[in-house]
Design a protein around this motif. Structure first.
Motif, PDB file in Angstrom:
ATOM      1  N   VAL A 312     -37.232  62.327 -23.243  1.00 43.47           N
ATOM      2  CA  VAL A 312     -36.157  63.228 -23.665  1.00 43.47           C
ATOM      3  C   VAL A 312     -36.083  63.245 -25.176  1.00 43.47           C
ATOM      4  CG1 VAL A 312     -33.673  63.668 -23.587  1.00 43.47           C
ATOM      5  CG2 VAL A 312     -34.847  62.813 -21.545  1.00 43.47           C
ATOM      6  N   VAL A 313     -36.183  62.062 -25.766  1.00 44.83           N
ATOM      7  CA  VAL A 313     -36.133  61.939 -27.227  1.00 44.83           C
ATOM      8  C   VAL A 313     -37.443  62.400 -27.860  1.00 44.83           C
ATOM      9  CG1 VAL A 313     -35.963  60.290 -29.128  1.00 44.83           C
ATOM     10  CG2 VAL A 313     -34.430  60.081 -27.161  1.00 44.83           C
ATOM     11  N   PHE A 314     -38.545  61.858 -27.369  1.00 45.20           N
ATOM     12  CA  PHE A 314     -39.865  62.188 -27.922  1.00 45.20           C
ATOM     13  C   PHE A 314     -40.520  63.261 -27.040  1.00 45.20           C
ATOM     14  CE2 PHE A 314     -39.121  57.596 -28.784  1.00 45.20           C
ATOM     15  CZ  PHE A 314     -38.925  57.696 -30.151  1.00 45.20           C
ATOM     16  N   SER A 315     -39.881  64.412 -26.991  1.00 47.80           N
ATOM     17  CA  SER A 315     -40.347  65.468 -26.088  1.00 47.80           C
ATOM     18  C   SER A 315     -41.704  66.001 -26.536  1.00 47.80           C
ATOM     19  CB  SER A 315     -39.325  66.607 -26.053  1.00 47.80           C
ATOM     20  OG  SER A 315     -39.142  67.163 -27.340  1.00 47.80           O
ATOM     21  N   LEU A 316     -42.523  66.339 -25.558  1.00 47.97           N
ATOM     22  CA  LEU A 316     -43.862  66.848 -25.820  1.00 47.97           C
ATOM     23  C   LEU A 316     -43.844  68.373 -25.857  1.00 47.97           C
ATOM     24  CD1 LEU A 316     -45.919  64.481 -23.499  1.00 47.97           C
ATOM     25  CD2 LEU A 316     -45.360  64.188 -25.902  1.00 47.97           C
ATOM     26  N   HIS A 317     -44.890  68.938 -26.411  1.00 52.21           N
ATOM     27  CA  HIS A 317     -44.982  70.394 -26.531  1.00 52.21           C
ATOM     28  C   HIS A 317     -44.994  71.019 -25.131  1.00 52.21           C
ATOM     29  CE1 HIS A 317     -46.637  74.364 -27.482  1.00 52.21           C
ATOM     30  NE2 HIS A 317     -46.209  74.154 -28.706  1.00 52.21           N
ATOM     31  N   PRO A 318     -44.239  72.115 -24.939  1.00 55.98           N
ATOM     32  CA  PRO A 318     -44.196  72.744 -23.610  1.00 55.98           C
ATOM     33  C   PRO A 318     -45.556  73.222 -23.120  1.00 55.98           C
ATOM     34  CG  PRO A 318     -43.147  74.128 -25.284  1.00 55.98           C
ATOM     35  CD  PRO A 318     -43.355  72.796 -25.905  1.00 55.98           C
ATOM     36  N   LYS A 319     -46.511  73.471 -24.047  1.00 55.46           N
ATOM     37  CA  LYS A 319     -47.845  73.915 -23.637  1.00 55.46           C
ATOM     38  C   LYS A 319     -48.762  72.751 -23.306  1.00 55.46           C
ATOM     39  CE  LYS A 319     -47.975  78.378 -26.004  1.00 55.46           C
ATOM     40  NZ  LYS A 319     -48.729  79.248 -26.939  1.00 55.46           N
ATOM     41  N   TYR A 320     -48.227  71.538 -23.475  1.00 57.43           N
ATOM     42  CA  TYR A 320     -49.044  70.381 -23.077  1.00 57.43           C
ATOM     43  C   TYR A 320     -48.933  70.244 -21.565  1.00 57.43           C
ATOM     44  CZ  TYR A 320     -50.732  65.650 -22.437  1.00 57.43           C
ATOM     45  OH  TYR A 320     -51.425  64.554 -22.003  1.00 57.43           O
ATOM     46  N   GLU A 321     -49.963  70.685 -20.857  1.00 59.78           N
ATOM     47  CA  GLU A 321     -49.896  70.807 -19.412  1.00 59.78           C
ATOM     48  C   GLU A 321     -50.085  69.495 -18.656  1.00 59.78           C
ATOM     49  OE1 GLU A 321     -52.608  73.852 -18.340  1.00 59.78           O
ATOM     50  OE2 GLU A 321     -51.491  75.441 -19.367  1.00 59.78           O
ATOM     51  N   TYR A 373     -52.631  69.485 -27.834  1.00 54.25           N
ATOM     52  CA  TYR A 373     -52.223  70.717 -27.164  1.00 54.25           C
ATOM     53  C   TYR A 373     -52.765  71.879 -27.990  1.00 54.25           C
ATOM     54  CZ  TYR A 373     -48.630  71.562 -30.739  1.00 54.25           C
ATOM     55  OH  TYR A 373     -47.984  71.805 -31.916  1.00 54.25           O
ATOM     56  N   LYS A 374     -52.814  73.057 -27.412  1.00 52.41           N
ATOM     57  CA  LYS A 374     -53.339  74.227 -28.106  1.00 52.41           C
ATOM     58  C   LYS A 374     -52.194  75.121 -28.570  1.00 52.41           C
ATOM     59  CE  LYS A 374     -57.838  74.406 -25.783  1.00 52.41           C
ATOM     60  NZ  LYS A 374     -58.766  75.235 -24.964  1.00 52.41           N
ATOM     61  N   ASP A 375     -52.267  75.538 -29.840  1.00 51.52           N
ATOM     62  CA  ASP A 375     -51.247  76.446 -30.361  1.00 51.52           C
ATOM     63  C   ASP A 375     -51.573  77.881 -29.962  1.00 51.52           C
ATOM     64  OD1 ASP A 375     -53.307  77.253 -31.987  1.00 51.52           O
ATOM     65  OD2 ASP A 375     -52.457  76.459 -33.837  1.00 51.52           O
ATOM     66  N   ASN A 376     -50.837  78.820 -30.526  1.00 50.36           N
ATOM     67  CA  ASN A 376     -51.011  80.232 -30.154  1.00 50.36           C
ATOM     68  C   ASN A 376     -52.398  80.768 -30.493  1.00 50.36           C
ATOM     69  OD1 ASN A 376     -48.405  80.344 -29.161  1.00 50.36           O
ATOM     70  ND2 ASN A 376     -47.548  80.910 -31.160  1.00 50.36           N
ATOM     71  N   LYS A 377     -53.080  80.106 -31.436  1.00 47.89           N
ATOM     72  CA  LYS A 377     -54.422  80.536 -31.815  1.00 47.89           C
ATOM     73  C   LYS A 377     -55.506  79.681 -31.154  1.00 47.89           C
ATOM     74  CE  LYS A 377     -52.883  82.286 -36.317  1.00 47.89           C
ATOM     75  NZ  LYS A 377     -53.052  82.198 -37.790  1.00 47.89           N
ATOM     76  N   ALA A 378     -55.100  78.957 -30.105  1.00 49.39           N
ATOM     77  CA  ALA A 378     -56.011  78.092 -29.346  1.00 49.39           C
ATOM     78  C   ALA A 378     -56.563  76.947 -30.183  1.00 49.39           C
ATOM     79  CB  ALA A 378     -57.164  78.903 -28.751  1.00 49.39           C
ATOM     80  N   LYS A 379     -55.895  76.635 -31.296  1.00 50.59           N
ATOM     81  CA  LYS A 379     -56.296  75.508 -32.120  1.00 50.59           C
ATOM     82  C   LYS A 379     -55.695  74.229 -31.553  1.00 50.59           C
ATOM     83  CE  LYS A 379     -56.011  73.701 -36.844  1.00 50.59           C
ATOM     84  NZ  LYS A 379     -55.468  73.924 -38.207  1.00 50.59           N
ATOM     85  N   LYS A 380     -56.502  73.170 -31.493  1.00 48.14           N
ATOM     86  CA  LYS A 380     -56.028  71.905 -30.977  1.00 48.14           C
ATOM     87  C   LYS A 380     -55.160  71.190 -32.014  1.00 48.14           C
ATOM     88  CE  LYS A 380     -59.628  70.936 -27.560  1.00 48.14           C
ATOM     89  NZ  LYS A 380     -60.651  69.966 -27.111  1.00 48.14           N
ATOM     90  N   ASN A 385     -48.044  65.312 -33.868  1.00 52.27           N
ATOM     91  CA  ASN A 385     -47.565  66.258 -34.870  1.00 52.27           C
ATOM     92  C   ASN A 385     -46.326  66.985 -34.354  1.00 52.27           C
ATOM     93  OD1 ASN A 385     -48.120  67.931 -37.440  1.00 52.27           O
ATOM     94  ND2 ASN A 385     -47.992  69.497 -35.853  1.00 52.27           N
ATOM     95  N   TYR A 386     -46.356  67.397 -33.091  1.00 53.98           N
ATOM     96  CA  TYR A 386     -45.216  68.090 -32.494  1.00 53.98           C
ATOM     97  C   TYR A 386     -44.004  67.165 -32.407  1.00 53.98           C
ATOM     98  CZ  TYR A 386     -42.345  70.738 -29.223  1.00 53.98           C
ATOM     99  OH  TYR A 386     -41.307  71.413 -28.645  1.00 53.98           O
ATOM    100  N   ILE A 387     -44.231  65.913 -32.018  1.00 56.61           N
ATOM    101  CA  ILE A 387     -43.115  64.967 -31.900  1.00 56.61           C
ATOM    102  C   ILE A 387     -42.389  64.815 -33.234  1.00 56.61           C
ATOM    103  CG2 ILE A 387     -42.538  62.539 -31.521  1.00 56.61           C
ATOM    104  CD1 ILE A 387     -44.731  62.451 -29.396  1.00 56.61           C
ATOM    105  N   PHE A 388     -43.140  64.643 -34.310  1.00 60.89           N
ATOM    106  CA  PHE A 388     -42.509  64.462 -35.619  1.00 60.89           C
ATOM    107  C   PHE A 388     -41.836  65.739 -36.120  1.00 60.89           C
ATOM    108  CE2 PHE A 388     -44.937  60.520 -36.090  1.00 60.89           C
ATOM    109  CZ  PHE A 388     -44.015  59.729 -36.752  1.00 60.89           C
ATOM    110  N   ARG A 389     -42.538  66.855 -36.029  1.00 67.06           N
ATOM    111  CA  ARG A 389     -42.066  68.072 -36.681  1.00 67.06           C
ATOM    112  C   ARG A 389     -41.083  68.878 -35.842  1.00 67.06           C
ATOM    113  NH1 ARG A 389     -47.130  70.727 -39.902  1.00 67.06           N
ATOM    114  NH2 ARG A 389     -45.412  72.022 -40.629  1.00 67.06           N
ATOM    115  N   ASP A 390     -41.144  68.716 -34.514  1.00 68.00           N
ATOM    116  CA  ASP A 390     -40.268  69.503 -33.648  1.00 68.00           C
ATOM    117  C   ASP A 390     -39.285  68.647 -32.843  1.00 68.00           C
ATOM    118  OD1 ASP A 390     -41.377  72.521 -33.625  1.00 68.00           O
ATOM    119  OD2 ASP A 390     -43.050  71.149 -33.820  1.00 68.00           O
ATOM    120  N   SER A 391     -39.779  67.575 -32.225  1.00 70.87           N
ATOM    121  CA  SER A 391     -38.888  66.745 -31.410  1.00 70.87           C
ATOM    122  C   SER A 391     -37.910  65.954 -32.268  1.00 70.87           C
ATOM    123  CB  SER A 391     -39.707  65.786 -30.545  1.00 70.87           C
ATOM    124  OG  SER A 391     -40.545  66.495 -29.670  1.00 70.87           O
ATOM    125  N   LEU A 392     -38.381  65.460 -33.422  1.00 74.16           N
ATOM    126  CA  LEU A 392     -37.540  64.640 -34.297  1.00 74.16           C
ATOM    127  C   LEU A 392     -37.150  65.340 -35.587  1.00 74.16           C
ATOM    128  CD1 LEU A 392     -39.416  61.211 -33.957  1.00 74.16           C
ATOM    129  CD2 LEU A 392     -37.492  62.057 -32.601  1.00 74.16           C
TER     130      LEU A 392
END
Length: 572
Positions: A312-321, A373-380, A385-392
């Motif tokens: 819940v705290v360290f949420s992962l990117h929704p596109k991480y399947e 995970y892959k971003d909108n441009k299919a870049k890995k 990175n997501y945890i630091f910049r978006d979750s926290l």
């Protein structure tokens, strides 16, 4: 009703008694909306056993003011007398708690019973001017619900100490937000019950020089070392789910246990959903940072893990399947645990506060370092990175540093045998090795290490720490960590031997060493009219040459460049 209470007396489990509301709590004047339909009544036997099983925390009977605090409070009381005010001035929250525990605290919050902080600060300023003193740093911080700042706060400096002034209040919340829908002046009792924890609900009345415990259990819980909410925990957390993380932080900080009912509420699905929906990620990140930077980060993260709040705290990117493997959260905490203990054994002075903070984050997210995970441009993109910049919502530089250490620390692994051995170790094959020119084999360890340190800069010790943590051993590393078989002394010896070897090579701060020649010199030797990839390639070669020959001069470097360039032209 009598049967219900008899059952509670004989059992070790709590029971729910419906429609008690006000009668079950010692505060009949509080709004009926503050109480749940069902009230949790604990067995007295269970409560007594819980208290008896823990050693009593040393708590002072009275608050002893230091000289600065006496001067500050004298000026505040002088303001009240000078203007004939009827205010009761109370210091609220953490200052009272810490003073009772015998700890220094410089965070003084004054709660006013019938006046806004901004109004009182103006009167303090006028009083200070009247007695010939200067009023310093007056500021009013307006409420800003979008930033979770729900109450106007006035600040000023008195005796070189920042003091905050707010009014006592009571609050009501809407269902889907932690922002109060109703705020009004409250009594000291109402203000105490709206606070997150009983140990934070205490007041020190400046007018009477007395401690006020309106919940009737703040001091008792402080002595017992228990984290409890003034009101039923589920309703407390649903009103403001950030209180869950605050309860964890204070429990870890003071080594207190979390109340069983509090833990049950904190781990329920409704509270977890509210924490995700109602609390800004910046506020969550701030609380986590305070835990990681605190005195018991492992205990704090263990609480988060035990309460099923880790993802819940360290949420992962929704596109991480792919689902995170079972037990990954506990492995993260195990790496944190091992690193924290290793830092203590090595010595805290080896790392500054920022290095220690990011070392702990780096260790905790080691199990996720290869998860993408892959971003909108299919870049890995690394999940970390997501945890630091978006979750926290932490600084971009935090994410970059941790990911850089994750990438680089494995490069230390093949160098460790060289660092810990008194004999020369053959270093000929590295999948990350650059094509060095004219670097003697004996100098390669210094060159390889130099490039690595230039990549890591001030965080090279953090990367070295991670490498010693995972350095190959005879038993499985994951099983080793989960069983707390950290082999700390062996790992400490590895770290110190490697650190000493690097320092002996004279490589600390090597990233600050200027190259012997600049880009213009390179262009002259190569007879180029402009820069480009060839110049950058030669800059790397010059760096390797310099690391292999730390005492060489610029003239020697230019001569080597001319000879090497001539050979290259002849071969072409």
């Amino acid at each position: 009703m009598r049967v219900a209470f008899q059952t509670a007396l004989l059992s070790c489990e709590p029971i729910f008694v419906p429609k008690l509301r006000q009668s079950c709590y010692p505060h009949p004047n509080l709004p009926i909306s503050w109480f749940p339909t069902k009230t949790l009544v604990f067995s007295p036997f269970r409560a007594i056993m819980a208290v008896q099983s823990r050693p009593t925390v040393p708590v002072r009977d009275n608050i002893e003011l230091n000289e600065t605090e006496k001067k500050i409070f004298d000026r505040l009381l002088g303001t009240v007398r000078h203007f004939g005010l009827q205010n009761q001035l109370r210091v609220a929250g953490g200052w009272v708690r810490d003073k009772l525990l015998g700890k220094d605290c410089y965070d003084i919050d004054i709660a006013l019973d019938n006046m806004l902080g901004s109004e009182f600060v103006e009167k303090v300023r006028d009083y200070l001017l009247h007695v010939g003193e200067e009023a310093q740093g007056i500021a009013v911080i307006p409420c800003n619900p979008e930033q979770s700042k729900h109450l106007e706060t006035a600040r000023m400096r008195i005796c070189d100490t920042w003091i905050d002034f707010v009014n006592l209040r009571c609050e009501e919340y809407c269902e889907n937000s932690r922002i109060p829908t109703v705020q009004k002046y409250g009594t000291a009792e109402e203000d105490a019950y709206r606070r997150d924890l009983t140990i934070n609900s205490l007041f020190y009345n400046i007018n009477t020089s007395s401690i006020e415990d309106y919940t009737k259990r703040g001091i008792a819980d402080l002595k017992s070392g228990i984290i409890v909410t003034p009101l039923p925990p589920k309703s407390t957390f649903m009103d403001d789910p950030l209180r869950v993380l605050r309860a964890i932080r204070f429990g870890a900080r003071f080594g207190f246990i979390l109340d069983e009912e509090l833990k049950e509420a904190a781990s329920c699905d409704e509270v977890k959903a509210a924490l995700s929906a109602k609390i800004s990620r910046e506020r969550i990140g701030t609380e986590i940072d305070l835990m990681i930077s605190g005195n018991q980060p492992v205990q704090a993260m263990t609480y988060i893990c035990d309460l099923k709040l880790f993802w819940v705290v360290f949420s992962l990117h929704p596109k991480y399947e792919p689902a995170v493997s079972e037990g990954c959260d506990r492995l993260c905490v195990a790496y944190l645990d091992a690193t924290w203990n290793l830092i203590q054994l090595i010595g805290n002075s080896t790392f500054n506060d920022e290095q220690r903070r990011l070392a702990l984050y780096t260790a905790m997210f080691l199990p996720l370092r290869k998860t993408m995970y892959k971003d909108n441009k299919a870049k890995k993109i690394p999940v970390v990175n997501y945890i630091f910049r978006d979750s926290l919502k932490r600084k971009v530089s935090d994410a970059e540093t941790v990911i850089n250490v994750h990438y680089a620390f494995e490069k230390f692994l093949p160098l460790i045998p060289y660092f810990v051995s008194n004999e020369d170790v053959l270093l000929t094959e590295f999948d990350w090795e650059r094509e060095f020119v004219d670097v003697p084999l004996a100098s390669k360890p210094r060159v390889l290490t130099g490039f690595l340190l230039r990549e890591l800069k001030d965080f090279w010790r953090v990367a070295l720490l991670m490498s010693t943590l995972v350095y190959p051993c005879n038993i499985d590393c994951t099983e080793d960590l989960l069983n707390k078989n950290f082999e700390l002394e062996r790992r400490r010896s590895l770290f110190k031997a490697a650190e000493d070897a690097i320092l002996k090579l004279g490589l600390d701060k090597s990233w600050d060493v200027k190259p012997p020649v600049n880009g213009k010199d390179i262009m002259n030797v190569l007879q180029l009219k402009s820069g480009g990839p060839l110049v950058r390639e030669w800059q790397q070669k010059i760096l390797a040459w310099q690391l292999a020959r730390p005492s060489a001069t610029a003239e020697e470097c230019l001569e080597w460049m001319r000879e090497t360039h001539s050979k290259r032209l002849r071969m072409e």
